[in-house]
Structures are given as structure tokens and as C-alpha cells.
Design an enzyme around this catalytic site. Structure first.
Site, mmCIF file in Angstrom:
data_model
loop_
_atom_site.group_PDB
_atom_site.id
_atom_site.type_symbol
_atom_site.label_atom_id
_atom_site.label_comp_id
_atom_site.label_asym_id
_atom_site.label_seq_id
_atom_site.Cartn_x
_atom_site.Cartn_y
_atom_site.Cartn_z
ATOM 1 N N GLY A 156 6.485 -14.035 -3.417
ATOM 2 C CA GLY A 156 7.010 -15.391 -3.461
ATOM 3 C C GLY A 156 7.962 -15.699 -2.332
ATOM 4 N N GLY A 165 3.942 -7.780 0.282
ATOM 5 C CA GLY A 165 4.947 -8.822 0.083
ATOM 6 C C GLY A 165 4.372 -10.213 -0.057
ATOM 7 N N TYR A 218 2.317 9.526 7.701
ATOM 8 C CA TYR A 218 3.408 8.566 7.708
ATOM 9 C C TYR A 218 4.520 9.084 8.622
ATOM 10 C CZ TYR A 218 1.253 6.553 3.483
ATOM 11 O OH TYR A 218 0.385 5.988 2.568
ATOM 12 N N PRO A 238 0.386 -3.142 -4.011
ATOM 13 C CA PRO A 238 0.195 -3.966 -5.216
ATOM 14 C C PRO A 238 0.801 -5.357 -5.085
ATOM 15 C CG PRO A 238 1.956 -2.393 -5.561
ATOM 16 C CD PRO A 238 1.317 -2.027 -4.249
ATOM 17 N N LEU A 239 1.674 -5.528 -4.081
ATOM 18 C CA LEU A 239 2.213 -6.855 -3.783
ATOM 19 C C LEU A 239 1.611 -7.417 -2.501
ATOM 20 C CD1 LEU A 239 5.985 -6.273 -4.666
ATOM 21 C CD2 LEU A 239 4.242 -7.428 -6.037
ATOM 22 N N ALA A 240 0.527 -6.779 -2.039
ATOM 23 C CA ALA A 240 -0.153 -7.218 -0.809
ATOM 24 C C ALA A 240 0.842 -7.348 0.340
ATOM 25 C CB ALA A 240 -0.905 -8.522 -1.041
#
Length: 338
Positions: free
Chosen positions: A220, A216, A60, A212-214
Site C-alpha cells: 500500500g 512491497g 545472497y 509474498p508482498l511482491a
């Protein structure tokens, strides 16, 4: 904050951690001041909220993420916090990863020491192989890991992006448990449910869910009228206009469940991801506010009916993938230039 209670480790591991790919990385587009200001404040606030799991990697920003995280933890330690609610910096469960270009034992040992120096720690709490090397098997890699554990440079060993077969082979080569497998896991990436999560449950191991939120997608925030601008998300076929349209029914269920918990869509998506006792998640955070929102998701307990409704909606999401998605991405790029 909730903590893992199905696996015994030297330090407790929070169900929601902090992923730090964005620390020092230009591709996220957070601006030049992010590393010097926001990242430090995010780490400090994470400790205040009881977050213990901090994940980084040597690749990173070519080690810069490790340095930023290490400096932030050192700065927090210098403050000498004595509050009853804060996690002390020395209680942080710091995880990093070796990029396995040549993961033979001497190289593994050398790179771990370099990572520990950048992080400013004597012991790396979890040292992971970032991805399986297609040519070099894990025998020599795990010999290096075993040596690092013997001298105290590494506490726990993990892998990332491993199949179940290769995870088991790594354990055989190490001669003891490989604590975790860090893989993509979310409502739209559910492949670990086939065999990795059942294995973790049976054997007392952990799945560390990245994205875990792909990236973003499950926040939503994005839809067919509001496409992402950053380079990382633009390169992700899930953000194709067609896929955003196909995502609508799942987002509708997320919103419905969120309304019942006075929560955000992103918080419900995270609560779904860590619903299983052997799964923890490491979302990134672009701001302190986002970190606070992510951490709060650990306190949300989904009812069985809510979990099943979300899972069913996820099963019905069928995005464009493979060559079809590549062709669609190319067409959208052409359309955006005309």
C-alpha cells in the site's frame, strides 16, 4: 506466532518467517550500516516474536547473508535467553540454498559444508536447490543431498522455482520426500495454486512463498504518485505506472479488509498468502518495526468472505507483462531522463 501443523519436522516452522536476501546486499539500498546493526536486531526481535523460519542462500551477497544470519543467531545464543515467549536460537529452522551452476553430487556436498560453516551450524535444517539446472537433472544433485543427510549435515531437502513435474522427479531421485518448494506466491503471483499447492496439500509438503508482498507492491506504500526508488523494484515491471494504476481496485479491497482487522494492507496480504495450511511466507524486513508488522500477520485469520473477496480482486488484476511491459519500462526510463 502460528506454526505449521500439517507437516512433521524436527523443529517447528513458523507460518511467517524471515527472508534475508537483503542481508549484506547492496542492491536494496539499505545502507552500509544495515548488516552490522539492523540485521542483528531484526533477527533478535524475530526470535522474541516466535519466528523460527530463517531463509538465506549462498548467492545472497556471495555468502555474506549466510554469515550475517549465522553471526546474529550466535550473538542471540550468547545472551542466554530464558524467557517463556522467545524462541531459543537453537530452535531456529535455518534454510539456505545452493546455486546450481554445477550441481553434481561432490559439488553439492562441498557447498553445503561451506554454507554450514558460514551459518555456524552443524546441521542445515533445510537445504534447497535454488533453481532447476536446465542441463543437469536432479539425479546427481539428490545423490549429494542424500549423502549430506546420511552424515547429518542436512536435515531436510527442498527445491526452489521447480515445476510440479520436476519436484516429483527430485523426490524420486532422492528416494524420500523433498519437503518444500520455494516459489513466488502472492495476490499478484498466484500460479502455484494451479498444481503446486494442491500437491503440497495431498502429499504433506510445504510451499515457501517468497516475495509474498511482491517486493512491497502489496504494502500500500506505492501508487502512481509514489514510485519506488530502489534498483530492485525499478527493474520489476509490476511497478510500472500503468500497472500501479491497474492495481488500485485490489488495494482498495485490501484496505477495506484491513480496516476490519485493525491491520495494515501488508498484513492482510501476508495473511492471505499463508491462509492455506501448507503455505508459509518469508517476507524480508528493512527494520525491526517492519519485522514486527510481518510477524503479527500470522495471527490474522481471514473470514471466508474476506479471502474470497481478495482472491476475486486479484483475479481481476491484469498487469502489463512480457514485451509490452519491457517497452513501457524503456519508455518510462526515457521519460525520467527528459
Amino acid at each position: 506466532m502460528r506454526y505449521v501443523d500439517v507437516v512433521s519436522t524436527t523443529k517447528k516452522i513458523s507460518k511467517i518467517g524471515l527472508g534475508t536476501w537483503q542481508f549484506g546486499s547492496r542492491e536494496w539500498g539499505y545502507g552500509s550500516s544495515y548488516a552490522q546493526t539492523d540485521a542483528v536486531l531484526i533477527v533478535r526481535r524475530a526470535l522474541e516474536l516466535g519466528v523460527t523460519l530463517f531463509d538465506t542462500a549462498e548467492m545472497y551477497a556471495f555468502g555474506r547473508s549466510e554469515r550475517i544470519l549465522g553471526d546474529a543467531l550466535a550473538e542471540a545464543a550468547a545472551l542466554g535467553w530464558e524467557t517463556s515467549t522467545a524462541v531459543r536460537p537453537e530452535e531456529a529452522f535455518v534454510a539456505t540454498k545452493i546455486f546450481p551452476v554445477l550441481p553434481v553430487a561432490p559439488v553439492v556436498e562441498q557447498r553445503a559444508i561451506a554454507s554450514a560453516n558460514r551459518l555456524g551450524v552443524r546441521t542445515i535444517d533445510l537445504y534447497q536447490v535454488h533453481q532447476p539446472n536446465p542441463v543437469i537433472r536432479d539425479g546427481t544433485t539428490m545423490r549429494g543431498m542424500a549423502s549430506l543427510r546420511q552424515v547429518g549435515v542436512v536435515d531436510e531437502v527442498g527445491v526452489s522455482n521447480y515445476s510440479l513435474e520436476r519436484w516429483r522427479a527430485a523426490e524420486t531421485a532422492l528416494g524420500s520426500r523433498v519437503l518444500s518448494n520455494q516459489v513466488q506466491y502472492s495476490l499478484v503471483r498466484r500460479q502455484p495454486e494451479r498444481d503446486l499447492i494442491p500437491f503440497a496439500r495431498r502429499e504433506g509438503r510445504l510451499i515457501i512463498a517468497y516475495s509474498p508482498l511482491a517486493q512491497g507492491l502489496l504494502s500500500g506504500r506505492y501508487d502512481v504518485t509514489n514510485r519506488p526508488r530502489g534498483a530492485v523494484r525499478k527493474a520489476n515491471p509490476l511497478f510500472l505506472t500503468e500497472n500501479l494504476a491497474r492495481l488500485t481496485p485490489l488495494l482498495d479491497v485490501l484496505r477495506e479488509v484491513a480496516s476490519g482487522h485493525d491491520a495494515t494492507v501488508a498484513q492482510i496480504a501476508l495473511a492471505w498468502a499463508v491462509h492455506h495450511p501448507n503455505v508459509v511466507a518469508i517476507p524480508g524486513a528493512s527494520s525491526v518495526a517492519q519485522l514486527e508488522s510481518n510477524a503479527a500477520a500470522a495471527e490474522i485469520t481471514l473470514a471466508d468472505g474476506e479471502y474470497d473477496a481478495l482472491t476475486s480482486a486479484a483475479e481481476n488484476f491484469s498487469p502489463l507483462t512480457g514485451p509490452t511491459s519491457w517497452a513501457a519500462m524503456a519508455a518510462e526510463r526515457v521519460g525520467n531522463r527528459t
